[in-house]
Design an enzyme around this catalytic site. Sequence first.
Site, PDB file in Angstrom:
ATOM      1  N   ASP A  45     -33.103 -96.672  65.685  1.00  0.00           N
ATOM      2  CA  ASP A  45     -32.373 -95.540  64.790  1.00  0.00           C
ATOM      3  C   ASP A  45     -33.243 -94.714  63.640  1.00  0.00           C
ATOM      4  O   ASP A  45     -33.221 -94.871  62.980  1.00  0.00           O
ATOM      5  CB  ASP A  45     -31.481 -96.015  63.727  1.00  0.00           C
ATOM      6  CG  ASP A  45     -30.338 -95.887  63.188  1.00  0.00           C
ATOM      7  OD1 ASP A  45     -30.229 -94.232  63.831  1.00  0.00           O
ATOM      8  OD2 ASP A  45     -29.521 -96.395  62.373  1.00  0.00           O
ATOM      9  N   GLU A  47     -32.995 -89.912  56.977  1.00  0.00           N
ATOM     10  CA  GLU A  47     -32.239 -91.483  55.923  1.00  0.00           C
ATOM     11  C   GLU A  47     -33.405 -92.420  56.418  1.00  0.00           C
ATOM     12  O   GLU A  47     -33.536 -93.439  54.808  1.00  0.00           O
ATOM     13  CB  GLU A  47     -31.036 -92.359  56.852  1.00  0.00           C
ATOM     14  CG  GLU A  47     -31.192 -92.972  56.481  1.00  0.00           C
ATOM     15  CD  GLU A  47     -29.640 -93.256  57.453  1.00  0.00           C
ATOM     16  OE1 GLU A  47     -29.462 -92.356  58.755  1.00  0.00           O
ATOM     17  OE2 GLU A  47     -29.062 -94.335  58.200  1.00  0.00           O
ATOM     18  N   GLU A  65     -20.842 -99.885  65.421  1.00  0.00           N
ATOM     19  CA  GLU A  65     -20.774-100.050  63.901  1.00  0.00           C
ATOM     20  C   GLU A  65     -19.123 -99.758  63.227  1.00  0.00           C
ATOM     21  O   GLU A  65     -18.831 -98.655  62.254  1.00  0.00           O
ATOM     22  CB  GLU A  65     -21.032 -99.201  63.557  1.00  0.00           C
ATOM     23  CG  GLU A  65     -22.720 -99.031  63.535  1.00  0.00           C
ATOM     24  CD  GLU A  65     -23.720 -97.999  63.395  1.00  0.00           C
ATOM     25  OE1 GLU A  65     -23.882 -96.972  63.049  1.00  0.00           O
ATOM     26  OE2 GLU A  65     -24.693 -98.291  63.153  1.00  0.00           O
TER      27      GLU A  65
END
Length: 646
Positions: free
Chosen positions: A330, A358, A251
């Site tokens: 993820d 998240e 990332e």
Amino acid sequence: MYSKLWLNYEAKENGAIVISEGFDTSKPVYINAVKELLNAGILSESTIRIVKACDESLGEEGYILSNENGDYIIKANTEKAVIYGSFRLINLLRCGEKLSVSKKEIPANPLRMLNHWDNMDGSIERGYSGSSFFFENNDVVINRRTEEYARFVASVGYNGIVINNVNVKQAACDLINDRFIDKVKALSELFDSYGVKLYLSLNYAAPIEDPAVASADPLDEKVIAWWEEKMKYIYSKIPGFAGFLVKADSEGRPGPFTYGRNQAEGANMLARAIKPYGGVIIWRCFVYNCRQDWRDLKTDRARAAYDYFHNLDGLFEENVVLQIKNGPMDFQVREPVTPLFGGMEKTNQMIEFQIAQEYTGQQRHICYLIPWFKEVLSFETYAKNAIGNGTTVKDIVSGRTYKRPMAGMCAVTNTGNDYNWTGHDLAAANLYGFGRLCFDPELSAEDIAKEWIALTFGSNEKVVNNILKMLMMSWPAYEKYNAPLGIGWMVAPHEHYGPDPDGYEYSMWGTYHKANHETIGLERNSTGTGYAGLYNEPWASCYEKVETTPDELMLFFHKMPYTHVLKSGKTIIQHIYDTHFEGAEDVEVMNSLWQELKGLVPEDSFERVNGRLEHQLYHSKEWRDVINSYFYRKTLIPDEKGRELY
Ligand code: GCW
């Protein structure tokens, strides 16, 4: 101001007598243990004997707790184990345990860690509980709250924390320089005094900034020398420093790939530099192409960690531990277990979970994650050539399967400087629960929840029963109203909150569901990306075929018509409708259970949870209606039960 979470007993001199036999009573960690014992109301007027065990089976962190004629005995080999044992004794007694039979407890995992994604400006990446209590205005913060946090962490047996974000930028690069090193040392000593080791996230590209080096190539002599110097400096300042966590080639973070080197070459370069001081390099496997073209049907993000790391098995230095996310994608509400567990025999591995919610409701929704983590840990990998007992994920990550000395579990943490530390009062169950699970993965999710409830809210039967029900139904409920059948990702891009079925569909992140009017899902078997074949048998064959793929992962592995009948007997489309209605109804149930507790739990806590539930009631319906309407519009298949779709 902050709450005392599960350590909410009044701390006052309790008249207890502590007798030490064979320990170095001047060690800060020992002093803190004794302080806890002398302050815990439940031990008032008790006699506690802390006895050197000289019992190899206890290792450095195990202890035996017993009650002999009314005196409490803590036996352990080290001062550090005494602090875990002391907290455990206090918590057990507070839960009503009498210790009529002695308890021998040895942590199953050598590393039991929390990862903070805190930035030096005080923000927290994926933080949902206020801002950082470690950093503020590009400076390090050390105060009463820091110490309180160290107590929480130690009280459930965590033994390591990484305090800064894995995306290491700007001021955070200076945590290993003169600018902040003394403060890092002070923090490290504070946590040491509670038996918890401090780690930092490292900027792999740091030597690029030095004009004399201007590279991060792991095979470049200048880069190697730069890191050797740096480690020498760090350890001259903080001799007991534990080591580093590294996110590289991920990332936008630079890494060895930039120089045509592999992940082992990158990790080993740092590992060799830190080795003389006994330090550890924890190297993340979250490496994938985040600039994928959505039109590209061949690349499969799910394969990435396996493809990059599996072939490097055996090439990592002994002081490298690979940190591997639980699933191949993820932290979605449902994913298969990554095939990398069970794919490496000669490499230290640890598992990375996320208790920061998240993708699971961002601490505005209740989502007790321990039942999910238990499922992951119990997954049978069928790993080959085991030399120890067991080949489930928990056997592998505890180091047992291949007798690896360094191994363990960590979670991206859910804490911040909110009054209640975790945003949602009930999210503290994940902070507590994960620590307990690291210590003993055999504990049941229910038992962990019961302990946490009793310590936090007391043992009123209704309180315990209702909160237990709420917690235990929360992850299944969240899964029901979220993206269906393992497909994941139907969230608003960037903030990852709220439904947006096509939010990631035409993006570069490699997270596609490919829904059209007849089918949804990706073919990940041998006719597709081949991902299913990365598992050991019998999983490879099991995921290969629709007939043997478990319902809950159907759309992760296969492209399916909406009219396909699942093992449950329902068509996929009807399953989607039903679960989404059910999920939102489950939130109504959770809400009623909470309303019954008015007057039975502290008023401020009642109101805070109420506020969050009000939002969850609304937001679960939003999820329900957006997802159901999306599929209704794609398929024009009505709900069998005739409920309203939009
Ligand atoms: O899921 C992603 C998060 C990023 C995070 C990354 C990671 C720290 O959205 O915010 O970056 O995972 O795990 O590195």
